[in-house]
Design a protein around this motif. Structure first.
Motif, PDB file in Angstrom:
ATOM      1  N   ILE A 248       2.214   8.020   4.303  1.00 57.90           N
ATOM      2  CA  ILE A 248       0.925   8.263   4.595  1.00 57.90           C
ATOM      3  C   ILE A 248       0.071   6.717   4.648  1.00 57.90           C
ATOM      4  CG2 ILE A 248      -1.110   9.620   4.272  1.00 57.90           C
ATOM      5  CD1 ILE A 248       0.477  11.533   2.971  1.00 57.90           C
ATOM      6  N   SER A 249      -0.562   6.169   5.485  1.00 61.85           N
ATOM      7  CA  SER A 249      -0.997   5.148   5.421  1.00 61.85           C
ATOM      8  C   SER A 249      -2.431   4.911   5.736  1.00 61.85           C
ATOM      9  CB  SER A 249      -0.098   3.999   6.232  1.00 61.85           C
ATOM     10  OG  SER A 249      -0.522   4.356   7.630  1.00 61.85           O
ATOM     11  N   LEU A 250      -3.203   3.921   5.465  1.00 62.74           N
ATOM     12  CA  LEU A 250      -4.577   3.775   5.927  1.00 62.74           C
ATOM     13  C   LEU A 250      -4.826   2.215   5.890  1.00 62.74           C
ATOM     14  CD1 LEU A 250      -6.219   2.578   3.214  1.00 62.74           C
ATOM     15  CD2 LEU A 250      -6.289   4.868   2.513  1.00 62.74           C
ATOM     16  N   ASN A 251      -5.730   1.924   6.538  1.00 63.00           N
ATOM     17  CA  ASN A 251      -6.214   0.538   6.894  1.00 63.00           C
ATOM     18  C   ASN A 251      -7.235   0.273   5.812  1.00 63.00           C
ATOM     19  OD1 ASN A 251      -6.987  -2.030   7.469  1.00 63.00           O
ATOM     20  ND2 ASN A 251      -7.713  -1.514   9.708  1.00 63.00           N
ATOM     21  N   PRO A 252      -7.084  -0.479   4.789  1.00 62.63           N
ATOM     22  CA  PRO A 252      -8.298  -0.887   3.833  1.00 62.63           C
ATOM     23  C   PRO A 252      -9.332  -1.293   4.351  1.00 62.63           C
ATOM     24  CG  PRO A 252      -6.049  -1.353   2.851  1.00 62.63           C
ATOM     25  CD  PRO A 252      -6.020  -1.110   4.093  1.00 62.63           C
ATOM     26  N   GLN A 253      -9.228  -2.224   5.368  1.00 61.67           N
ATOM     27  CA  GLN A 253     -10.507  -2.986   5.739  1.00 61.67           C
ATOM     28  C   GLN A 253     -11.271  -1.975   6.765  1.00 61.67           C
ATOM     29  OE1 GLN A 253      -9.482  -6.429   8.029  1.00 61.67           O
ATOM     30  NE2 GLN A 253      -9.075  -7.509   5.815  1.00 61.67           N
ATOM     31  N   ALA A 254     -11.040  -0.752   6.964  1.00 62.19           N
ATOM     32  CA  ALA A 254     -12.031   0.278   7.395  1.00 62.19           C
ATOM     33  C   ALA A 254     -12.882   0.781   6.395  1.00 62.19           C
ATOM     34  CB  ALA A 254     -11.035   1.317   8.028  1.00 62.19           C
ATOM     35  N   TYR A 255     -12.517   0.566   5.243  1.00 63.07           N
ATOM     36  CA  TYR A 255     -13.419   0.708   4.125  1.00 63.07           C
ATOM     37  C   TYR A 255     -13.725  -0.504   3.344  1.00 63.07           C
ATOM     38  CZ  TYR A 255     -11.176   5.086   5.525  1.00 63.07           C
ATOM     39  OH  TYR A 255     -10.711   6.189   6.034  1.00 63.07           O
TER      40      TYR A 255
END
Length: 408
Positions: free
Chosen positions: A230-237
């Motif tokens: 499960i991943s996310l893009n930290p730059q979106a936050y």
């Protein structure tokens, strides 16, 4: 001894080139040893830049020269209480050749210098912390891009402040007491880790010498865990603070860093409590397997170079960690590296999850946990204490070394 704040009082100010110390280069003449003269054992350790880390020596991979070659060299021999400073490539790493270093004969290779204090005016221990403070300033004097260098002539231009010897002794005493505590906790953890490995062998390796015990079956690691991606893009936050478990933070004594999303490049995996991070990057060169216990911030993420091994039930956590890290198993998993670049080789994640593993009755694993859990909890608590002491020392060091905080 009490530490109190006082108004800054000037000490003796001078250039490093005028300070009571020598800066000594190594021997680069015709007597310099050729590559085929180095060996894994010998009369004199020939120090390489890779043996000098940010704040100490690393003798895990050493090269030696013979007594005959040692006698031919004129410069670069280290004496007790000398400091070694790297001046090429990775700038500013330092090692203190004190009583804790077991080698009797050491010479320096290229890319570093010896800092030798005049002990009548500059205490060796204070000299060590003086250069620790200066590490943040070396970049101003670095030249070159392909191969950064810190020339001695520029090093000599750096300004320092020296207190009287009694104050040098007091400052070094405070800082060294903190370093001694950190070193003690690190050594305690090494002992605990050795105990944990010995216990794992007794419970899960030795019983299999003559085949699987009754009630055990052949299986794979995947029987006990899931591969979490499960991943996310930290730059979106961009304004959110993340606890970042990266490869550099693993190498920095397993200290994850707090970073804003705007500072973190590329997607990361989300991690949860009670899991294992197994690095697929260069596993045949550096063993990076990170045991994550149940104290974890909600915003914890890791590099995608780590593969997240999530136990199907937390009771499998310590068994999985032991099985994946025990020497013969880890070596077999790491042997599957591939890639065209010698510096960036990786294993296929399936090499981890499809690796063979016995399927063991749960009650046996639960009994094992009763013995092993206190060991890993103690290791975890020691790491937390190391982190706290290191942060305190890092805040205190520049204040003491500048005279902003004085010792009463």
């Amino acid at each position: 001894m009490k530490v109190v704040r006082q108004a800054h009082q000037p000490w003796k100010e001078c250039k490093l080139g005028d300070a009571p110390l020598e800066i000594i280069d190594g021997d680069r003449g015709k007597n310099y040893p050729s590559q085929n003269e180095f060996s894994k054992n010998g009369h004199c350790l020939f120090l390489n830049t890779k043996n000098v880390k940010e704040n100490g020596f690393d003798f895990s991979d050493c090269q030696f020269i013979s007594e005959e070659r040692d006698k031919m060299l004129r410069k670069g021999k280290i004496n007790r209480n000398d400091l070694v400073l790297t001046t090429r490539g990775t700038i500013g790493n330092i090692g203190f050749y004190n009583r804790n270093v077991l080698f009797d004969r050491i010479r320096i290779n290229s890319g570093m210098v010896i800092i030798r204090p005049d002990t009548h005016e500059l205490l060796p221990e204070f000299n060590y912390y003086l250069f620790r403070k200066m590490q943040n300033d070396f970049h101003v004097y670095v030249s070159g891009s392909a191969q950064p260098q810190l020339p001695i002539k520029d090093l000599n231009e750096m300004t320092i402040f020296l207190p009287p010897l009694p104050e040098q002794k007091a400052i070094a005493g405070v800082l060294s007491s903190l370093d001694d505590k950190i070193d003690l906790l690190h050594r305690q953890n090494k002992t605990l880790e050795a105990m944990a490995e010995a216990m794992f062998r007794k419970w899960f390796v030795e019983p299999c010498k003559d085949g699987l015990p009754e009630g055990w079956e052949e299986g794979a690691v995947l029987k006990y865990c899931d591969h979490c991606k499960i991943s996310l893009n930290p730059q979106a936050y961009p304004d959110r603070g993340f606890i970042h478990f990266s490869i550099p933070s693993f190498d920095d004594n397993k200290n994850p860093v707090i970073e804003k999303g705007s500072q973190i490049q590329s997607n990361k995996y989300i991690i949860s409590p009670n899991c294992i991070l197994f690095s697929k990057l260069n596993p045949n060169k550096t063993k990076r397997v990170w045991l994550i216990l149940n104290e974890l911030d909600n915003n914890s993420i890791c590099s995608t170079e780590f593969q997240v091994v999530k136990p199907k039930d937390k009771k499998y956590l310590y068994f999985l960690f032991g099985w994946l890290t025990i020497a013969q198993n880890y070596k077999e998993i790491a042997s599957g590296v591939g890639g065209t670049s010698g510096s960036h080789q990786r294993i296929d994640p399936t090499d981890i999850f499809l690796f063979n593993s016995p399927v063991i009755p749960d009650e046996y694993i639960e009994k094992y946990n009763l013995f092993i859990q206190p060991i890993f909890r103690k290791i975890h608590e020691n790491r937390k204490q190391i982190f706290i002491i290191e942060n305190y020392r890092n805040v205190l060091l520049p204040k003491l070394m500048s005279g902003e905080v004085r010792i009463d």
